[in-house]
Design a protein around this motif. Sequence first.
Motif, PDB file in Angstrom:
ATOM      1  N   VAL A 127     -15.497 -89.892 106.767  1.00 14.65           N
ATOM      2  CA  VAL A 127     -16.725 -90.136 105.092  1.00 14.65           C
ATOM      3  C   VAL A 127     -18.159 -90.569 106.043  1.00 14.65           C
ATOM      4  N   LYS A 128     -18.074 -91.079 107.179  1.00  7.59           N
ATOM      5  CA  LYS A 128     -20.062 -90.571 107.543  1.00  7.59           C
ATOM      6  C   LYS A 128     -20.016 -89.261 107.910  1.00  7.59           C
ATOM      7  N   LYS A 129     -19.380 -88.704 108.945  1.00  8.13           N
ATOM      8  CA  LYS A 129     -19.544 -87.432 110.546  1.00  8.13           C
ATOM      9  C   LYS A 129     -19.687 -85.850 108.846  1.00  8.13           C
ATOM     10  N   SER A 130     -19.421 -86.257 108.327  1.00  7.82           N
ATOM     11  CA  SER A 130     -18.479 -84.977 107.310  1.00  7.82           C
ATOM     12  C   SER A 130     -20.148 -85.460 106.115  1.00  7.82           C
ATOM     13  N   ALA A 131     -20.610 -83.975 105.573  1.00  3.14           N
ATOM     14  CA  ALA A 131     -21.252 -84.068 104.409  1.00  3.14           C
ATOM     15  C   ALA A 131     -20.358 -84.115 103.598  1.00  3.14           C
ATOM     16  N   LYS A 132     -19.074 -83.313 103.254  1.00  3.29           N
ATOM     17  CA  LYS A 132     -18.954 -83.430 102.269  1.00  3.29           C
ATOM     18  C   LYS A 132     -18.414 -85.097 101.986  1.00  3.29           C
ATOM     19  N   GLY A 133     -18.589 -86.447 103.036  1.00  4.12           N
ATOM     20  CA  GLY A 133     -18.039 -87.626 102.670  1.00  4.12           C
ATOM     21  C   GLY A 133     -18.906 -88.164 102.206  1.00  4.12           C
ATOM     22  N   VAL A 134     -20.162 -87.282 103.266  1.00  2.74           N
ATOM     23  CA  VAL A 134     -21.306 -88.668 102.755  1.00  2.74           C
ATOM     24  C   VAL A 134     -21.983 -87.965 101.272  1.00  2.74           C
ATOM     25  N   GLN A 135     -21.433 -87.017 100.749  1.00  4.57           N
ATOM     26  CA  GLN A 135     -21.889 -86.500  99.153  1.00  4.57           C
ATOM     27  C   GLN A 135     -20.871 -87.145  98.927  1.00  4.57           C
ATOM     28  N   ALA A 136     -19.766 -87.454  98.910  1.00 10.49           N
ATOM     29  CA  ALA A 136     -18.423 -88.334  98.306  1.00 10.49           C
ATOM     30  C   ALA A 136     -19.179 -89.831  98.149  1.00 10.49           C
ATOM     31  N   LEU A 444      -9.024 -84.196 111.063  1.00  9.86           N
ATOM     32  CA  LEU A 444      -8.819 -85.555 110.941  1.00  9.86           C
ATOM     33  C   LEU A 444      -9.586 -85.265 112.645  1.00  9.86           C
ATOM     34  N   SER A 445      -9.961 -86.990 112.964  1.00 15.82           N
ATOM     35  CA  SER A 445     -10.130 -86.985 114.458  1.00 15.82           C
ATOM     36  C   SER A 445      -8.967 -87.577 115.081  1.00 15.82           C
ATOM     37  N   GLU A 446      -8.888 -87.866 116.538  1.00 13.75           N
ATOM     38  CA  GLU A 446      -8.149 -88.585 116.765  1.00 13.75           C
ATOM     39  C   GLU A 446      -7.636 -90.225 116.289  1.00 13.75           C
ATOM     40  N   THR A 447      -9.481 -90.100 116.694  1.00 16.77           N
ATOM     41  CA  THR A 447      -9.675 -91.670 117.199  1.00 16.77           C
ATOM     42  C   THR A 447      -9.011 -92.828 115.435  1.00 16.77           C
ATOM     43  N   ASP A 448      -8.701 -91.292 114.484  1.00 12.55           N
ATOM     44  CA  ASP A 448      -8.766 -92.134 113.422  1.00 12.55           C
ATOM     45  C   ASP A 448      -7.220 -92.955 112.735  1.00 12.55           C
ATOM     46  N   GLY A 449      -6.871 -92.940 113.670  1.00 11.63           N
ATOM     47  CA  GLY A 449      -5.298 -93.435 113.920  1.00 11.63           C
ATOM     48  C   GLY A 449      -4.275 -92.679 113.962  1.00 11.63           C
ATOM     49  N   GLU A 450      -3.151 -93.104 113.563  1.00 13.06           N
ATOM     50  CA  GLU A 450      -1.822 -93.007 113.421  1.00 13.06           C
ATOM     51  C   GLU A 450      -1.783 -92.418 112.001  1.00 13.06           C
ATOM     52  N   PRO A 451      -2.136 -91.510 111.611  1.00 12.55           N
ATOM     53  CA  PRO A 451      -1.687 -90.739 109.608  1.00 12.55           C
ATOM     54  C   PRO A 451      -0.750 -91.813 108.590  1.00 12.55           C
ATOM     55  N   ILE A 452      -0.805 -91.739 108.204  1.00 14.87           N
ATOM     56  CA  ILE A 452      -0.254 -92.666 106.781  1.00 14.87           C
ATOM     57  C   ILE A 452       1.430 -92.261 107.095  1.00 14.87           C
ATOM     58  N   ASN A 453       2.204 -92.451 106.543  1.00 10.12           N
ATOM     59  CA  ASN A 453       3.406 -92.125 105.928  1.00 10.12           C
ATOM     60  C   ASN A 453       3.528 -92.353 104.122  1.00 10.12           C
ATOM     61  N   GLU A 454       3.630 -91.249 104.224  1.00 10.11           N
ATOM     62  CA  GLU A 454       3.280 -91.141 102.422  1.00 10.11           C
ATOM     63  C   GLU A 454       4.531 -91.528 101.527  1.00 10.11           C
ATOM     64  N   GLU A 455       5.125 -91.615 102.771  1.00 10.54           N
ATOM     65  CA  GLU A 455       6.803 -93.186 102.079  1.00 10.54           C
ATOM     66  C   GLU A 455       6.528 -94.113 101.782  1.00 10.54           C
ATOM     67  N   ASP A 456       5.107 -94.356 102.682  1.00  8.92           N
ATOM     68  CA  ASP A 456       5.430 -95.688 102.850  1.00  8.92           C
ATOM     69  C   ASP A 456       4.330 -96.498 101.433  1.00  8.92           C
ATOM     70  N   ILE A 457       3.823 -95.325 100.687  1.00  6.13           N
ATOM     71  CA  ILE A 457       2.693 -95.501  99.654  1.00  6.13           C
ATOM     72  C   ILE A 457       3.542 -95.118  98.365  1.00  6.13           C
ATOM     73  N   ASP A 458       3.260 -96.768  97.786  1.00 14.69           N
ATOM     74  CA  ASP A 458       4.043 -96.708  96.064  1.00 14.69           C
ATOM     75  C   ASP A 458       3.203 -96.231  95.075  1.00 14.69           C
TER      76      ASP A 458
END
Length: 481
Positions: A127-136, A444-458
């Motif tokens: 969000v901070k590092k990419s131009a698209k994130g800053v723009q969003a 995605l950067s490796e420092t972003d943590g583990e990817p979110i499991n889509e099955e866990d998103i209600d």
Amino acid sequence: MARSTIVQVVTDNAANNMAAKDMLYVKRPNLFWTSCATHTINVVLEGIRKMRKFKNTLDSAKSLTIFIYAHHKTLSVMRKFTKKRDIVRPGVTRFASTFLTLQSLYEKKDQLRMMSQSEEWEKISHVKKSAKGVQATATLVKPSFWNGVSLCLRVFEPLVNVLRMVDGDTKPSMPWLYGEILKAKEEIRIAVGNLDKNGTGLYKSIIEIVDEKMKKRLDCPIHMAAYCLNPYYSYSKPSIFHNEDVIDGFFAAVETFYHGDYDKQNQVLNEDFHKFKDKAGHFGKNVAQLGCKDYNFSPAKWWANYGTQVPTLQKFAIRILSLTSSASGCERNWSCFEGIHTKKRNRLTCERVEQLVYVRFNHLHAKRKNKAQNNKRADLLVATEATFAQGWMAQGADEEGSDVDPVIGLTWRLIAETCGPDEVTKLRRSARLAMEREIEEEPLSETDGEPINEEDIDFESDQDVVITTGYELEGEEDNDG
């Protein structure tokens, strides 16, 4: 087929259809050939969308949604703040998706602005590092963007309401089409604040587009005749009977319907029509006046009740006022045909295919009708296929001038028939996220943590709900022409 069986043919304005019209007129000069209202109104809306005043806002909104849907974390944070509801809604057409998504964005404006200032949002590295994130982030907090969304909705909504009416199947749309377009023009004038006081302004530019796209499509003699014969309009506004364009259209429609029969033309134009205008006989009854003041009444049934003293005009009126103005029902039928007769399943006989399409289409139609009856707030413009909104979730998925890949839509339909709706929903989510991550320029950067499991998103969709929120301007004005 009997001469009087067919009254109207509805198609789009493709060159082959226009050539067929000219050929058919030679043998059937009593037929009306009109352009599909759903197609034409979508063309009108697309023309307005390309105006710089609206294009800038729509481009910003699309970039915002693409960025959010391109990453697991941004998508998860968004759903947290919107209470697990998506901001993208698929529509039955490309522009329907545009309007419904803008509507959804505006409804969730407060939650999205809170999200952009939250710790969860700021902790996402891209969000901070990419131009698209800053723009969003900048887009979410910019008052001029939300003012632009509000203006888009206020301008688009009157025409979208007409689109809902002609694309629905609750009542014949021909009697209401021209009158509702005039009403939409007036609502647009109010929405832009009478900016054309000096003869130049946003309203004038919009109406020029509307009139240009409508010309010889939605202002044909049959449209004028239906507008004139609908007492909901003509009895509440008698000046309609003195409008040259309307009366000329009515005369032309009578001459076409009773082509070559000058006795009936004389009866309708010189006797019957005057009785209708002057409210003579049954037309003057109090119950007749009260019966046409309700927008939900049936003009054709009204004429069946009160037009018995003018049988020649009555026959014409009932036929005209019972017509549709759109070919969208046929388009859906053809879509159903594509799902049954495929490259791998092409040895079906014509009779077998017709039977399967009949059963399948009417099954879907019945389900849709029952859903609309059970849920009064269900929006007819909402589609069940997420592919119709891919342009709002992936860069380049819905380029200008191109439609959704029919193979993609067909694939989802076949999976749905095989696996059921629950399984296809899971598969569509996974496929969508995989595609978006694949086309994203910045992984995605490796420092972003583990990817979110889509099955866990209600997930809870709000796409079947019509939003009735008012669209107000706030703070900074967007004066971009």
